[in-house]
Scaffold this active site. Structure first.
Site, PDB file in Angstrom:
ATOM      1  N   TYR A  99       0.601  -1.061  -0.027  1.00 56.93           N
ATOM      2  CA  TYR A  99      -0.505  -0.111  -0.036  1.00 56.93           C
ATOM      3  C   TYR A  99       0.761   1.336   0.080  1.00 56.93           C
ATOM      4  O   TYR A  99       0.822   2.520  -0.377  1.00 56.93           O
ATOM      5  CB  TYR A  99      -0.930   0.042   1.468  1.00 56.93           C
ATOM      6  CG  TYR A  99      -1.613  -0.512   1.331  1.00 56.93           C
ATOM      7  CD1 TYR A  99      -2.959  -0.372   0.494  1.00 56.93           C
ATOM      8  CD2 TYR A  99      -2.293  -2.547   1.275  1.00 56.93           C
ATOM      9  CE1 TYR A  99      -4.551  -1.203   0.790  1.00 56.93           C
ATOM     10  CE2 TYR A  99      -3.151  -2.928   1.434  1.00 56.93           C
ATOM     11  CZ  TYR A  99      -4.078  -1.864   0.583  1.00 56.93           C
ATOM     12  OH  TYR A  99      -5.247  -3.159   0.487  1.00 56.93           O
ATOM     13  N   GLU A 141      -8.032  -7.245   5.801  1.00 56.21           N
ATOM     14  CA  GLU A 141      -7.410  -8.409   4.977  1.00 56.21           C
ATOM     15  C   GLU A 141      -6.731  -9.486   6.131  1.00 56.21           C
ATOM     16  O   GLU A 141      -6.558 -10.458   5.485  1.00 56.21           O
ATOM     17  CB  GLU A 141      -6.310  -7.822   4.122  1.00 56.21           C
ATOM     18  CG  GLU A 141      -7.250  -7.620   2.397  1.00 56.21           C
ATOM     19  CD  GLU A 141      -6.282  -6.398   1.770  1.00 56.21           C
ATOM     20  OE1 GLU A 141      -5.018  -6.286   2.216  1.00 56.21           O
ATOM     21  OE2 GLU A 141      -6.972  -5.040   1.393  1.00 56.21           O
TER      22      GLU A 141
END
Length: 410
Positions: A99, A141
């Site tokens: 990310y 997640e």
């Protein structure tokens, strides 16, 4: 929550970001993939070639920004969007550290596209939006990996192809057993796995395929339609590889099952609507219902180009025969000699609907959009309709609102 200083900045700049979303997305992908070619393994070559995948991430961030300032999807809707993205990310083995890189390139694309309009305050506000969004995904997640007992750093498991079965024209099923001798994972009907295909040229490509039978504990089954290119688009890389080069006795690497198109705990009348290979999650759902709720009222609706392209037709008929109440409706674009099959496209006015029906929908996006509109006309609400999209999904921000749009299906 968006900070008090960032909220007015986002509200003011959201229209211009939405207007330039395609350009931002193109710059983001081109720059990131040019400088990090190893990431090409995560993205469909076919989708990249046609450009269909480019707006997915930037559109999702823009829709999240609109949601934060009250101009986009309601919380319950956006929670669903986050869940779908998180499920897909886990199936791809996405890790938290990725990310940081994605955020850097995405914010760089915003700056390159909008130029001097991106003041330090604007850059800080959009960076805050991105990391609020990323934090939600990273947290979800992590929980999904933990629930599955999967190491996110190495999420793959080796399977042996026990059988390869021709189901219809250009459609094959693969029966898969774990190489380690342990049981296949439990999964919910409607979920999918990612196949990590190691291609002859040394590259790896990842594709999601629905599990096309209910969980039995011993094996998994995927049913794959060969994607043939048209109008200049290339053939499907992974589907062609599976059809032409993978046989019984070969090995494949798979993810754990993921996905949120799962059967709710309900006894309401069930309507399963599919087109083409979108029948695969419906086959697993119907198999499960026939095993566990044989008295549940079920309506099956399927559309295909022709009878010879209709996969799992006899199997669906067999599952339906185990139910007390099951009605099937089939539409073929080409005329056929199949008894009671309709010619043309699905007419939702023909489908018997109970006001409390729960509808599951999977197929090409134009098909799903048409069917969904027809269901709405018949009084079926969005809350009663669940759908699955493979490939990219786009969420585009507009000056007044952000809406979740179905984009394409693989």
């Amino acid at each position: 929550m968006l900070s008090a200083t960032s909220a007015p900045v986002i509200e003011a700049t959201l229209p211009v970001v939405g207007k330039h979303l395609d350009q931002i997305s193109g710059t983001f992908y081109e720059t990131m993939l040019d400088e990090n070619p190893e990431l090409l393994d995560l993205f469909s070559r076919s989708a990249q070639a046609t450009g269909e995948q480019r707006s997915a991430l930037a559109g999702a961030v823009a829709a999240f920004a609109a949601h934060l300032v009250g101009a986009g999807p309601k919380s319950v809707v956006f929670d669903h969007i986050v869940e779908r993205i998180a499920q897909r990310h886990c199936a791809l083995g996405i890790r938290p550290e990725q990310y940081t890189m994605v955020g850097r390139y995405l914010m760089g694309a915003v700056g390159a596209t909008l130029g001097d309009a991106v003041t330090p305050a604007v850059a800080a506000a959009w960076d805050e939006v991105y990391w609020l969004f990323a934090a939600r995904l990273i947290g979800r997640e992590a929980r999904l990996y933990a629930e599955a007992g999967v190491d996110g750093a190495d999420p793959w498991r080796d399977y042996l192809v026990a059988k390869k079965i021709a189901e219809a024209h250009d459609t094959m099923s693969f029966i898969l057993t774990p190489v380690d001798g342990l049981p296949a994972p439990a999964f919910l009907p409607g979920q999918y796995v990612t196949v990590a295909a190691d291609l002859p040229d040394g590259s790896r490509q990842l594709r999601q395929y629905s599990l096309s039978q209910a969980a039995t504990g011993g094996t998994l089954r995927i049913t794959v339609r060969r994607v043939r290119g048209s109008d200049g688009a290339p053939d499907g890389v992974v589907s062609t590889f599976l059809h032409d080069q993978v046989d019984a006795g070969d090995r494949l690497r798979l993810s754990h099952p993921y996905g949120d198109l799962t059967l709710r705990d309900s006894a309401a009348p069930l309507v399963l609507v599919s087109a083409g290979v979108g029948i695969t999650p419906m086959a697993a759902i119907l198999d499960h219902v026939a095993r566990t709720q044989p008295t549940r009222q079920v309506t099956i609706v399927h559309a295909d180009r022709s009878a010879d392209r209709h996969p799992l037709r006899l199997e669906m008929t067999g599952h339906g025969s185990r139910l007390t109440s099951c009605t099937t409706f089939v539409w073929y674009e080409q005329a056929s000699d199949v008894p009671d099959a309709y010619h043309g496209f699905v007419d939702t006015d023909v489908i018997p609907l109970h006001p409390g029906s729960e509808v599951y929908l999977c197929g090409p996006v134009p098909f799903m959009q048409s069917v969904r509109a027809g269901l709405h006309r018949r009084g079926i609400s969005d809350g009663q309709i669940r759908y699955e999209v493979f490939g990219s999904e786009q969420w585009r921000a507009t000056p007044k609102r952000a809406t979740a749009q179905l984009a394409t299906t693989a």
